[in-house]
Design a protein around this motif. Sequence first.
Motif, PDB file in Angstrom:
ATOM      1  N   ALA A  39     -15.021  22.546  37.116  1.00  0.00           N
ATOM      2  CA  ALA A  39     -15.505  21.844  38.301  1.00  0.00           C
ATOM      3  C   ALA A  39     -15.066  20.392  38.211  1.00  0.00           C
ATOM      4  O   ALA A  39     -15.248  19.749  37.172  1.00  0.00           O
ATOM      5  N   MET A  40     -14.481  19.874  39.299  1.00  0.00           N
ATOM      6  CA  MET A  40     -13.992  18.504  39.349  1.00  0.00           C
ATOM      7  C   MET A  40     -15.073  17.626  39.977  1.00  0.00           C
ATOM      8  O   MET A  40     -15.543  17.901  41.091  1.00  0.00           O
ATOM      9  N   PHE A  41     -15.479  16.547  39.224  1.00  0.00           N
ATOM     10  CA  PHE A  41     -16.506  15.603  39.694  1.00  0.00           C
ATOM     11  C   PHE A  41     -15.887  14.222  39.802  1.00  0.00           C
ATOM     12  O   PHE A  41     -15.033  13.826  38.980  1.00  0.00           O
ATOM     13  N   ALA A  42     -16.323  13.464  40.788  1.00  0.00           N
ATOM     14  CA  ALA A  42     -15.900  12.067  40.882  1.00  0.00           C
ATOM     15  C   ALA A  42     -16.582  11.242  39.790  1.00  0.00           C
ATOM     16  O   ALA A  42     -16.016  10.254  39.306  1.00  0.00           O
ATOM     17  N   ASP A  43     -17.784  11.621  39.390  1.00  0.00           N
ATOM     18  CA  ASP A  43     -18.527  10.918  38.345  1.00  0.00           C
ATOM     19  C   ASP A  43     -19.366  11.947  37.606  1.00  0.00           C
ATOM     20  O   ASP A  43     -20.275  12.548  38.193  1.00  0.00           O
ATOM     21  N   ALA A  44     -19.088  12.183  36.362  1.00  0.00           N
ATOM     22  CA  ALA A  44     -19.841  13.136  35.542  1.00  0.00           C
ATOM     23  C   ALA A  44     -20.336  12.483  34.263  1.00  0.00           C
ATOM     24  O   ALA A  44     -20.489  13.135  33.226  1.00  0.00           O
ATOM     25  N   SER A  45     -20.615  11.165  34.347  1.00  0.00           N
ATOM     26  CA  SER A  45     -20.990  10.405  33.143  1.00  0.00           C
ATOM     27  C   SER A  45     -22.233  10.940  32.447  1.00  0.00           C
ATOM     28  O   SER A  45     -22.293  10.910  31.211  1.00  0.00           O
ATOM     29  N   ALA A  92     -21.070  22.941  43.016  1.00  0.00           N
ATOM     30  CA  ALA A  92     -21.661  22.571  41.713  1.00  0.00           C
ATOM     31  C   ALA A  92     -22.266  21.193  41.858  1.00  0.00           C
ATOM     32  O   ALA A  92     -21.602  20.258  42.315  1.00  0.00           O
ATOM     33  N   LYS A  93     -23.557  21.068  41.488  1.00  0.00           N
ATOM     34  CA  LYS A  93     -24.261  19.802  41.639  1.00  0.00           C
ATOM     35  C   LYS A  93     -24.961  19.448  40.342  1.00  0.00           C
ATOM     36  O   LYS A  93     -25.621  20.299  39.729  1.00  0.00           O
ATOM     37  N   ILE A  94     -24.807  18.180  39.948  1.00  0.00           N
ATOM     38  CA  ILE A  94     -25.444  17.688  38.724  1.00  0.00           C
ATOM     39  C   ILE A  94     -26.874  17.284  39.068  1.00  0.00           C
ATOM     40  O   ILE A  94     -27.107  16.462  39.966  1.00  0.00           O
ATOM     41  N   ARG A  95     -27.844  17.890  38.343  1.00  0.00           N
ATOM     42  CA  ARG A  95     -29.255  17.614  38.607  1.00  0.00           C
ATOM     43  C   ARG A  95     -29.928  17.200  37.293  1.00  0.00           C
ATOM     44  O   ARG A  95     -29.509  17.624  36.209  1.00  0.00           O
ATOM     45  N   PRO A  96     -30.989  16.384  37.393  1.00  0.00           N
ATOM     46  CA  PRO A  96     -31.722  16.006  36.169  1.00  0.00           C
ATOM     47  C   PRO A  96     -32.701  17.086  35.756  1.00  0.00           C
ATOM     48  O   PRO A  96     -33.364  17.693  36.594  1.00  0.00           O
ATOM     49  N   ILE A 122     -13.329  24.514  40.999  1.00  0.00           N
ATOM     50  CA  ILE A 122     -14.103  24.046  42.163  1.00  0.00           C
ATOM     51  C   ILE A 122     -13.662  22.623  42.446  1.00  0.00           C
ATOM     52  O   ILE A 122     -13.789  21.738  41.598  1.00  0.00           O
ATOM     53  N   ALA A 123     -13.146  22.377  43.652  1.00  0.00           N
ATOM     54  CA  ALA A 123     -12.610  21.064  44.004  1.00  0.00           C
ATOM     55  C   ALA A 123     -13.724  20.029  44.085  1.00  0.00           C
ATOM     56  O   ALA A 123     -14.919  20.351  44.182  1.00  0.00           O
ATOM     57  N   ALA A 124     -13.315  18.741  44.044  1.00  0.00           N
ATOM     58  CA  ALA A 124     -14.284  17.643  44.028  1.00  0.00           C
ATOM     59  C   ALA A 124     -15.082  17.542  45.320  1.00  0.00           C
ATOM     60  O   ALA A 124     -16.203  17.024  45.324  1.00  0.00           O
ATOM     61  N   ASN A 125     -14.480  18.054  46.440  1.00  0.00           N
ATOM     62  CA  ASN A 125     -15.221  17.969  47.709  1.00  0.00           C
ATOM     63  C   ASN A 125     -16.351  19.004  47.774  1.00  0.00           C
ATOM     64  O   ASN A 125     -17.120  19.010  48.728  1.00  0.00           O
ATOM     65  N   HIS A 126     -16.463  19.877  46.775  1.00  0.00           N
ATOM     66  CA  HIS A 126     -17.548  20.843  46.713  1.00  0.00           C
ATOM     67  C   HIS A 126     -18.499  20.557  45.548  1.00  0.00           C
ATOM     68  O   HIS A 126     -19.292  21.427  45.188  1.00  0.00           O
ATOM     69  N   THR A 127     -18.372  19.368  44.952  1.00  0.00           N
ATOM     70  CA  THR A 127     -19.266  18.980  43.866  1.00  0.00           C
ATOM     71  C   THR A 127     -19.998  17.708  44.242  1.00  0.00           C
ATOM     72  O   THR A 127     -19.542  16.934  45.097  1.00  0.00           O
ATOM     73  N   SER A 128     -21.173  17.483  43.599  1.00  0.00           N
ATOM     74  CA  SER A 128     -21.976  16.281  43.881  1.00  0.00           C
ATOM     75  C   SER A 128     -22.923  16.069  42.706  1.00  0.00           C
ATOM     76  O   SER A 128     -22.986  16.875  41.779  1.00  0.00           O
ATOM     77  N   ARG A 129     -23.652  14.965  42.775  1.00  0.00           N
ATOM     78  CA  ARG A 129     -24.614  14.649  41.733  1.00  0.00           C
ATOM     79  C   ARG A 129     -25.852  14.031  42.358  1.00  0.00           C
ATOM     80  O   ARG A 129     -25.782  13.366  43.395  1.00  0.00           O
ATOM     81  N   ALA A 130     -26.995  14.301  41.761  1.00  0.00           N
ATOM     82  CA  ALA A 130     -28.248  13.728  42.242  1.00  0.00           C
ATOM     83  C   ALA A 130     -28.343  12.267  41.833  1.00  0.00           C
ATOM     84  O   ALA A 130     -27.745  11.832  40.849  1.00  0.00           O
TER      85      ALA A 130
END
Length: 450
Positions: A39-45, A92-96, A122-130
């Motif tokens: 999964a490609m994320f713009a920010d996955a720190s 795909a979404k990053i959640r706490p 999974i492209a970056a336009n289908h990923t996100s983070r909370a």
Amino acid sequence: MKTVVKRGLRIGAVVLVVAGAAAGYLVSRPASDKIELTAMFADASPLIPGNLIRMGGIQVGEIDSVALRNGQAAVRMELDPAVLPLHQDATAKIRPVTLLGERYIDLDRGSPQAPVLTQGVIAANHTSRAVDLDEVLNSVDDPTGTALAALVTTLGEGTAGQGQDIDAALKALAPAMQNTNQLADVLNRQNAVLGQLVDRATPVAQALAGGNGRNLDQAVDAGNRMLTAVAAQRQAMQDALGQLPGTLRTARQVLSETAGVAEQGIPALDSVRPVTDNLSAITTELNTFADSADPALSSLPAVLDRAKALLDQAAPVVRDLGPGGAVLPGVSASAHRLVGDLTPALGTALDFVKYWAMSTNGRDALGNYFRAFVVTTPKSLLQIPGVGLGPAPSAAPAAPPAQPRPQPQQPPPLLNLPAPAGPPAGDPGSATGLTGNQESSLLDQLLGGL
């Protein structure tokens, strides 16, 4: 037969291809029986290897590595085969996990209508983070941050030792939270409608907030007065509500009767339906009739004036005939009896009139004449002055002498008639005692001059 054989060969070939592909896939799979997905994320720190992957709240894998690729974070995941199939709109979404900073990836396989994901990325336009809590705290100013820190501290103190109660409350709220998710989905689909609602509500809010809240105060006061008035009419409202069931029963009965009338009206409407189809023709005929009636209607005032004049002339006659109306019932009753008596013999009366007219009227060379019949006897002729009978004929045997009878008195002579010139001279050989001229004259009178 050949077609069936060919079709069987084709089906067998397809089965062999699918079996070969499945065998190749099984041979190529790693010994750990896991599938790989990136999964490609713009920010996955916040993510680190070993963080969990969940789908629908169930753990399905973990992060294998996090690497930089073309300015984006490529998160490589090892997943259980149960997540298949994945579709091209998978997210795909990053959640706490907790407020302490631990994270996991919430994986969604996508909609069944979308094509199957074949690239394993999974492209970056289908990923996100909370949004993290520290990001929220960094975005507020110092007073707000201080108040929020105090709120969090107080919340922590209030929930200390209440883990079981909170857990039970969360379990009890689970169905409500599911309904909330459904509500959120509905609101998300109705985002445009909600935007229009907000746009329309903004002027109302601005109007209420105008004048430093005076408009809102006035609205609250008006609402308070309305509620006070309603409270004052509580007994009347209770009485009205008590009468409501009876009113509803009456309305139900009326509606039932109306339904019966409607059912009875359906045949009438069906019979009227053909007429409605010919409304255009009927309208045309009515227009033609109206055009034809215009001249007659235009001459109607003159006719009405003439009729009024005739009625004015007849008014005196009606006034004169008015007193005679009192005797009309008696006259009508007499006429009714006369007609009733005459009706059975009407044919006989008409025949009498016809035959009497035919026997008493005629025409000769001089003109019309009237014929009359007179029935007489010699005795009655002796009473006519100047008429006498001669002696009996000699051939008759002599009669015995008759007893003298009183002679009838001679009637007085007719007025204005000339006296006879002499004694009557009868013909002794005549049976009537008249002369030949007298008999001829008598026959002429009886026969009308024939």
